[in-house]
Motif scaffolding. Structure first.
Motif, PDB file in Angstrom:
ATOM      1  N   LYS A 181       0.809  -1.225   0.000  1.00 42.56           N
ATOM      2  CA  LYS A 181       0.000   0.000   0.000  1.00 42.56           C
ATOM      3  C   LYS A 181       0.842   1.274   0.000  1.00 42.56           C
ATOM      4  CE  LYS A 181      -3.513  -2.499   2.692  1.00 42.56           C
ATOM      5  NZ  LYS A 181      -4.384  -2.495   3.883  1.00 42.56           N
ATOM      6  N   SER A 182       2.064   1.170  -0.511  1.00 40.74           N
ATOM      7  CA  SER A 182       2.908   2.363  -0.553  1.00 40.74           C
ATOM      8  C   SER A 182       2.352   3.417  -1.500  1.00 40.74           C
ATOM      9  CB  SER A 182       4.331   1.980  -0.967  1.00 40.74           C
ATOM     10  OG  SER A 182       4.330   1.318  -2.225  1.00 40.74           O
ATOM     11  N   ASP A 183       1.477   3.000  -2.432  1.00 33.65           N
ATOM     12  CA  ASP A 183       0.910   3.945  -3.389  1.00 33.65           C
ATOM     13  C   ASP A 183      -0.175   4.823  -2.782  1.00 33.65           C
ATOM     14  OD1 ASP A 183      -0.398   1.452  -3.163  1.00 33.65           O
ATOM     15  OD2 ASP A 183      -1.622   1.888  -4.929  1.00 33.65           O
ATOM     16  N   ILE A 184      -0.770   4.392  -1.659  1.00 32.55           N
ATOM     17  CA  ILE A 184      -1.846   5.183  -1.057  1.00 32.55           C
ATOM     18  C   ILE A 184      -1.436   5.795   0.284  1.00 32.55           C
ATOM     19  CG2 ILE A 184      -3.649   3.859  -2.221  1.00 32.55           C
ATOM     20  CD1 ILE A 184      -4.138   2.381   0.403  1.00 32.55           C
ATOM     21  N   ALA A 185      -0.188   5.568   0.690  1.00 32.02           N
ATOM     22  CA  ALA A 185       0.288   6.146   1.948  1.00 32.02           C
ATOM     23  C   ALA A 185       0.626   7.616   1.756  1.00 32.02           C
ATOM     24  CB  ALA A 185       1.511   5.380   2.445  1.00 32.02           C
ATOM     25  N   GLU A 186       0.612   8.372   2.844  1.00 28.38           N
ATOM     26  CA  GLU A 186       1.004   9.777   2.794  1.00 28.38           C
ATOM     27  C   GLU A 186       2.461   9.903   2.350  1.00 28.38           C
ATOM     28  OE1 GLU A 186      -0.763  12.536   3.308  1.00 28.38           O
ATOM     29  OE2 GLU A 186      -2.596  11.363   3.603  1.00 28.38           O
ATOM     30  N   PRO A 187       2.803  10.973   1.657  1.00 30.53           N
ATOM     31  CA  PRO A 187       4.191  11.153   1.200  1.00 30.53           C
ATOM     32  C   PRO A 187       5.180  11.027   2.356  1.00 30.53           C
ATOM     33  CG  PRO A 187       2.763  12.814   0.220  1.00 30.53           C
ATOM     34  CD  PRO A 187       1.932  12.085   1.240  1.00 30.53           C
ATOM     35  N   GLY A 188       6.196  10.230   2.143  1.00 24.88           N
ATOM     36  CA  GLY A 188       7.225  10.040   3.162  1.00 24.88           C
ATOM     37  C   GLY A 188       6.926   8.943   4.157  1.00 24.88           C
ATOM     38  N   THR A 189       5.657   8.498   4.244  1.00 26.94           N
ATOM     39  CA  THR A 189       5.284   7.491   5.237  1.00 26.94           C
ATOM     40  C   THR A 189       5.937   6.146   4.936  1.00 26.94           C
ATOM     41  OG1 THR A 189       3.163   8.590   5.644  1.00 26.94           O
ATOM     42  CG2 THR A 189       3.363   6.299   6.347  1.00 26.94           C
ATOM     43  N   ALA A 190       5.873   5.744   3.677  1.00 23.95           N
ATOM     44  CA  ALA A 190       6.451   4.453   3.312  1.00 23.95           C
ATOM     45  C   ALA A 190       7.960   4.456   3.531  1.00 23.95           C
ATOM     46  CB  ALA A 190       6.117   4.117   1.856  1.00 23.95           C
ATOM     47  N   ALA A 191       8.626   5.552   3.163  1.00 23.39           N
ATOM     48  CA  ALA A 191      10.076   5.632   3.346  1.00 23.39           C
ATOM     49  C   ALA A 191      10.447   5.571   4.825  1.00 23.39           C
ATOM     50  CB  ALA A 191      10.615   6.923   2.717  1.00 23.39           C
ATOM     51  N   ALA A 192       9.675   6.246   5.680  1.00 17.74           N
ATOM     52  CA  ALA A 192       9.932   6.205   7.116  1.00 17.74           C
ATOM     53  C   ALA A 192       9.728   4.793   7.672  1.00 17.74           C
ATOM     54  CB  ALA A 192       9.023   7.195   7.837  1.00 17.74           C
ATOM     55  N   LEU A 193       8.716   4.091   7.146  1.00 17.96           N
ATOM     56  CA  LEU A 193       8.466   2.727   7.601  1.00 17.96           C
ATOM     57  C   LEU A 193       9.599   1.801   7.167  1.00 17.96           C
ATOM     58  CD1 LEU A 193       6.584   0.660   8.937  1.00 17.96           C
ATOM     59  CD2 LEU A 193       5.456   0.383   6.720  1.00 17.96           C
ATOM     60  N   VAL A 194      10.059   1.949   5.935  1.00 21.76           N
ATOM     61  CA  VAL A 194      11.176   1.126   5.462  1.00 21.76           C
ATOM     62  C   VAL A 194      12.400   1.333   6.342  1.00 21.76           C
ATOM     63  CG1 VAL A 194      12.831   0.827   3.572  1.00 21.76           C
ATOM     64  CG2 VAL A 194      10.384   0.947   3.079  1.00 21.76           C
ATOM     65  N   ASP A 195      12.668   2.573   6.718  1.00 22.16           N
ATOM     66  CA  ASP A 195      13.795   2.858   7.606  1.00 22.16           C
ATOM     67  C   ASP A 195      13.617   2.181   8.961  1.00 22.16           C
ATOM     68  OD1 ASP A 195      16.245   4.526   8.333  1.00 22.16           O
ATOM     69  OD2 ASP A 195      14.803   5.195   9.846  1.00 22.16           O
ATOM     70  N   ARG A 196      12.405   2.228   9.483  1.00 23.70           N
ATOM     71  CA  ARG A 196      12.150   1.596  10.781  1.00 23.70           C
ATOM     72  C   ARG A 196      12.285   0.086  10.687  1.00 23.70           C
ATOM     73  NH1 ARG A 196       6.761   2.411  14.622  1.00 23.70           N
ATOM     74  NH2 ARG A 196       7.477   1.026  16.305  1.00 23.70           N
ATOM     75  N   LEU A 197      11.783  -0.499   9.615  1.00 20.19           N
ATOM     76  CA  LEU A 197      11.889  -1.946   9.443  1.00 20.19           C
ATOM     77  C   LEU A 197      13.345  -2.379   9.341  1.00 20.19           C
ATOM     78  CD1 LEU A 197       8.995  -2.577   6.892  1.00 20.19           C
ATOM     79  CD2 LEU A 197       8.958  -2.975   9.363  1.00 20.19           C
ATOM     80  N   SER A 198      14.157  -1.563   8.669  1.00 19.31           N
ATOM     81  CA  SER A 198      15.574  -1.881   8.535  1.00 19.31           C
ATOM     82  C   SER A 198      16.290  -1.823   9.873  1.00 19.31           C
ATOM     83  CB  SER A 198      16.237  -0.928   7.541  1.00 19.31           C
ATOM     84  OG  SER A 198      15.681  -1.078   6.258  1.00 19.31           O
ATOM     85  N   ARG A 199      15.802  -0.996  10.780  1.00 25.57           N
ATOM     86  CA  ARG A 199      16.381  -0.955  12.130  1.00 25.57           C
ATOM     87  C   ARG A 199      15.901  -2.129  12.973  1.00 25.57           C
ATOM     88  NH1 ARG A 199      14.375   3.252  14.739  1.00 25.57           N
ATOM     89  NH2 ARG A 199      13.092   4.134  13.080  1.00 25.57           N
ATOM     90  N   LEU A 200      14.661  -2.522  12.780  1.00 19.88           N
ATOM     91  CA  LEU A 200      14.134  -3.669  13.525  1.00 19.88           C
ATOM     92  C   LEU A 200      14.779  -4.979  13.092  1.00 19.88           C
ATOM     93  CD1 LEU A 200      10.266  -3.082  13.808  1.00 19.88           C
ATOM     94  CD2 LEU A 200      11.823  -3.595  15.691  1.00 19.88           C
ATOM     95  N   ASN A 201      14.965  -5.144  11.789  1.00 24.93           N
ATOM     96  CA  ASN A 201      15.507  -6.382  11.256  1.00 24.93           C
ATOM     97  C   ASN A 201      16.500  -6.060  10.143  1.00 24.93           C
ATOM     98  OD1 ASN A 201      16.085  -8.875  10.155  1.00 24.93           O
ATOM     99  ND2 ASN A 201      13.972  -9.570  10.053  1.00 24.93           N
ATOM    100  N   PRO A 202      17.736  -5.721  10.510  1.00 25.95           N
ATOM    101  CA  PRO A 202      18.723  -5.346   9.491  1.00 25.95           C
ATOM    102  C   PRO A 202      19.079  -6.490   8.543  1.00 25.95           C
ATOM    103  CG  PRO A 202      19.424  -4.651  11.692  1.00 25.95           C
ATOM    104  CD  PRO A 202      18.264  -5.575  11.872  1.00 25.95           C
ATOM    105  N   GLY A 203      18.835  -7.715   8.950  1.00 23.95           N
ATOM    106  CA  GLY A 203      19.199  -8.857   8.120  1.00 23.95           C
ATOM    107  C   GLY A 203      18.216  -9.183   7.024  1.00 23.95           C
ATOM    108  N   ALA A 204      17.061  -8.540   7.020  1.00 25.09           N
ATOM    109  CA  ALA A 204      16.032  -8.837   6.025  1.00 25.09           C
ATOM    110  C   ALA A 204      16.117  -7.872   4.851  1.00 25.09           C
ATOM    111  CB  ALA A 204      14.641  -8.754   6.656  1.00 25.09           C
TER     112      ALA A 204
END
Length: 364
Positions: A181-204
């Motif tokens: 659903k990155s196409d319907i998220a607010e601008p910057g929301t998906a990028a912020a989530l990707v950054d958070r996910l990379s901190r939670l699980n750097p190996g994925a």
């Protein structure tokens, strides 16, 4: 070159690996929180011809298997587990289903399939299913877990990670994180989530998709091969993606706000005896396994030219591998962790304590 090494007594759930000469069927676990787009992704994947030889196991919590009706492809090989969550009340049914699928394939009652996709409910804890592929002999001897794929909703994912422990565990166990659903998220929301996910699980690996569109090639290409199928150690471990733990301070590696899940790497030049390693693993898996969401690593063991490769999920240790030689120039122990409130300093101190043990008694 590698061979399986048994470390007896390391924990309560050692199944013993594959049957000799039997090729295990690879399984992909598709998980993700409620409404994160698992079924949309699965349906799109199964529309590709290269997925025609895939058996599908769908877990629908409730009396009406709506998800089953939405999966339009591979219906002949689709099985629905109803009225329970796949990680708990119907876990035994999953064992029966997997073995039954093999029997029906052998008898010709089902078309041939070369792999299996298992979709969980949004509230499932994938750890128990991962453990099933290691600890349940009927499953471990005939199947291998190829990857855990977790979908995360770009619109609601951050709030779900803050509010629900299940969402965090689903992310921590993933080999591949798919942001939907990155196409319907607010601008910057998906990028912020990707950054958070990379901190939670750097190996994925992390992929952002729209409307469930992801090809099988892109999905499986983003997941490194397992070591038993010839995967490269570096791509599997991804130690460089984990920040070294600050064992001297209050912090314990990288964390995402709103929860206690932390990812960090520990490194030491000290070697450990085979007996000490067995005791250390037994200690942390039995006493702190619930907080040890995932551990991977290369361990320097006395008397061996190459490292022991470790992979554990909570209380369960995958069958360790012994490599004939070190894949890197520096023969040092490297361990990466994703934990829930487990301090890095304590893990390193416990490992080094077992390195110092009196080894006069030898191995059991």
């Amino acid at each position: 070159m590698s061979r399986t090494v048994r470390l007896r007594g390391v924990g309560p759930a050692q199944a013993g690996g594959a049957e000799e000469g039997v090729e295990r069927v690879p399984a992909t676990l598709l998980t993700g929180f409620l409404g994160s787009g698992k079924t949309t992704l699965l349906n799109h994947l199964l529309s590709h011809p290269e997925m025609a030889d895939t058996a599908v196991v769908i877990n629908e919590f409730g009396d009406v298997a709506i998800d089953h009706l939405l999966v339009e492809s591979a219906i002949e090989n689709a099985v629905v587990l109803q009225s329970g969550c796949i990680c708990c009340t119907v876990r035994g049914d999953l064992v029966d289903t997997l073995t039954d699928l093999l029997a029906k394939r052998a008898s010709g009652a089902l078309p041939f399939f070369s792999r299996i996709a298992i979709e969980t409910t949004g509230l499932a804890d994938p750890a128990s299913i991962v453990q099933l592929f290691v600890a349940e002999p009927l499953v471990a001897k005939r199947f291998r877990l190829r990857a855990v794929v977790t979908t995360v909703d770009a619109v609601n994912g951050a709030g779900q990670l803050d509010a629900f422990a299940e969402a965090g565990r689903q992310v921590a166990l993933a080999d591949l994180l798919v942001v939907t659903k990155s196409d319907i998220a607010e601008p910057g929301t998906a990028a912020a989530l990707v950054d958070r996910l990379s901190r939670l699980n750097p190996g994925a690996s992390v992929l952002a998709i729209e409307q469930g569109r992801l090809s099988p090639d892109a999905l499986f290409g983003a997941v490194p091969d397992t070591l038993e199928t010839g995967g490269a150690v570096g791509a599997w471990l991804k130690a460089d993606a984990f920040e070294p733990a600050d064992v001297g301070g209050a912090g314990s590696g990288r964390s995402a706000h709103g929860n206690d899940i932390r990812a960090f790497a520990l490194e030491t030049s000290r070697s450990i005896s085979a007996q000490g390693l067995k005791r250390w693993l037994g200690s942390i898996l039995s006493l702190r396994g619930a907080a040890l969401l995932r551990m991977k690593g290369l361990v320097k063991v006395e008397g061996l030219d190459g490292p022991i490769v470790l992979h554990a999920v909570q209380h369960v240790l995958h069958p360790p591998l012994r490599l004939a030689r070190w894949p890197t120039a520096d023969a040092t122990t490297k361990l990466v962790f994703i934990t829930n409130g487990l301090p890095a300093a304590g893990l390193l101190a416990s490992f080094e304590a077992f390195c110092q043990e009196d080894r006069a008694g030898g191995d059991d």
